[in-house]
Design a protein around this motif. Structure first.
Motif, PDB file in Angstrom:
ATOM      1  N   UNK B 119       0.789  -1.646   0.104  1.00 45.43           N
ATOM      2  CA  UNK B 119       0.411  -0.103   0.445  1.00 45.43           C
ATOM      3  C   UNK B 119       0.590   1.300  -0.377  1.00 45.43           C
ATOM      4  N   UNK B 120       0.322   2.093  -1.191  1.00 36.60           N
ATOM      5  CA  UNK B 120       1.607   3.520  -1.043  1.00 36.60           C
ATOM      6  C   UNK B 120       1.481   4.238   0.311  1.00 36.60           C
ATOM      7  N   UNK B 138       5.030   8.632  -8.735  1.00 34.62           N
ATOM      8  CA  UNK B 138       4.017   8.541  -8.295  1.00 34.62           C
ATOM      9  C   UNK B 138       3.115   9.967  -8.975  1.00 34.62           C
ATOM     10  N   UNK B 139       4.011  11.071  -9.223  1.00 30.44           N
ATOM     11  CA  UNK B 139       3.915  12.228  -9.428  1.00 30.44           C
ATOM     12  C   UNK B 139       3.381  12.414 -10.724  1.00 30.44           C
ATOM     13  N   UNK B 145      -3.574  11.576 -14.186  1.00 26.58           N
ATOM     14  CA  UNK B 145      -4.950  10.977 -14.226  1.00 26.58           C
ATOM     15  C   UNK B 145      -5.770  12.998 -14.486  1.00 26.58           C
ATOM     16  N   UNK B 146      -5.210  14.189 -14.450  1.00 24.05           N
ATOM     17  CA  UNK B 146      -6.006  15.147 -14.996  1.00 24.05           C
ATOM     18  C   UNK B 146      -6.465  15.411 -16.198  1.00 24.05           C
ATOM     19  N   UNK B 171      -5.091   7.645  -5.841  1.00 19.58           N
ATOM     20  CA  UNK B 171      -4.248   8.368  -7.004  1.00 19.58           C
ATOM     21  C   UNK B 171      -3.946  10.132  -6.171  1.00 19.58           C
ATOM     22  N   UNK B 172      -4.921  10.404  -6.342  1.00 23.95           N
ATOM     23  CA  UNK B 172      -4.557  12.221  -5.118  1.00 23.95           C
ATOM     24  C   UNK B 172      -4.778  11.907  -4.035  1.00 23.95           C
ATOM     25  N   UNK B 173      -4.462  11.359  -3.485  1.00 21.93           N
ATOM     26  CA  UNK B 173      -4.664  11.145  -1.930  1.00 21.93           C
ATOM     27  C   UNK B 173      -5.759  12.452  -1.515  1.00 21.93           C
TER      28      UNK B 173
END
Lengths: 228, 228
Positions: B119-120, B138-139, B145-146, B171-173
């Protein structure tokens, strides 16, 4: 050569430097003074030193080969086709940057017979896989202009709306309708209209604009969609 | 070792494999069975063979170390800080991919004591500069995704709107307001509502959706702005 012993032999850097001049998009090339591919035009490149970070290495190489100094380059991709380089296996990391040619002196240096800007409509056959690397970088630039503001590094400080339209046209290889382009561009609130007008032109002087740095940087961080 | 002689010694590949499972974003790690950094958790990685293209090398390495096979990985960046690897200079090329963990068996292989999804929210200290490489990937995913649709590789074929919201949240937290998220998502015309409903749930069964592949691919090529 002793000089070569402190360099990684499997790994090089090649730089795609875009400039905008005379309404044309250009890239900076040099003519090789060394084997392999002596006399061919190529992207400025070289081997990474063993004690050099990648960004520093890219800057050093660009400066040594072309004289262009002090620019920020960004990594694009590594190119590693098995036979991309003759005789030995060399993987290269591509970097790219956008600059205003008027701000830099070109001085052919290490391993270079010549160095000059080439209009992207007239790119010669380049050494190794350099045409592929250049096209990869061009494609990134073409995507980028739709997602974030560009021009700050490419245009003079004050510019006309015609000039920024020419920049987008040169990058994308498309002609835009003047009214439509301006409407979309001005909607972004990215530009500040200056009290001055263009000087020294035969026709009616056009208004000058500059970028709103704050909004430019905001949009650069956040991204946008310039639906051209 | 003889086996090592056909590998480039200055250049490796490391893979950041994202998966989505139990509403969590995860990455695939392995525990090193070899020096340096024996016993540490690391991104699946290894050296490039002299006769291997980069994409093929990345696939071979991922399969050898973790058993995960037949996935398309994309290059993200080369990492080359001078001291990133002990004793010798090794520059590594990062690759990344998004997969659905349910579709793959993890089998720790060459040089691996273990391999598993993390898990991240619980990534351990990784070997070398692997935490940095993971965060870089991750960045990229967070920006991506945008600009383009994701989910096709991460979600089951049929899914609820809640599940796709959980994916974006993971993904975005960030937690999104249900109504707002759905409104924005459905406006893209990316999803096809199926006649079936969710099965085997205690609460009221939700509608199932799938991606409209044609629109998904169009948006993937053209890009969009998902203003989350």
């Amino acid at each position: 050569m002793a000089e070569e012993s402190n360099k990684l032999q499997e790994l090089s850097i090649d730089c795609v430097i875009f400039g905008f001049e005379d309404h044309q998009l250009k890239i900076l090339l040099y003519q090789r003074a060394i084997e392999p591919e002596m006399d061919q035009w190529a992207l400025p490149g070289g081997f990474i030193k063993i004690d050099e970070d990648l960004d520093r290495s890219a800057s050093r190489i660009l400066k040594e080969v072309t004289g262009v100094n002090n620019i920020y380059m960004q990594q694009i991709n590594a190119f590693g086709a098995v036979n991309r380089y003759p005789q030995k296996r060399v993987i290269t990391i591509g970097f790219y940057a956008l600059i205003n040619p008027g701000n830099y002196n070109i001085v052919p240096g290490v391993g270079a017979k010549a160095a000059q800007w080439f209009d992207i409509a007239q790119i010669p056959v380049l050494s190794f896989d350099h045409n592929e690397i250049y096209l990869y970088a061009l494609n990134i630039l073409r995507k980028k202009v739709r997602y974030e503001p560009i021009g700050f590094e490419l245009l003079p400080e004050k510019f006309t709306l015609t000039l920024i339209q020419r920049l987008y046209e040169a990058v994308l290889g498309i002609e835009f309708d003047v009214r439509n382009f301006r409407k979309k561009l001005l909607k972004m609130n990215l530009l500040i209209k200056l009290p001055e007008k263009q000087e020294g032109v035969a026709h009616r002087a056009a208004n000058l604009y500059k970028f709103d740095k704050k909004i430019y940087n905001e949009l650069k961080g956040k991204g946008f969609m310039f639906d051209l």
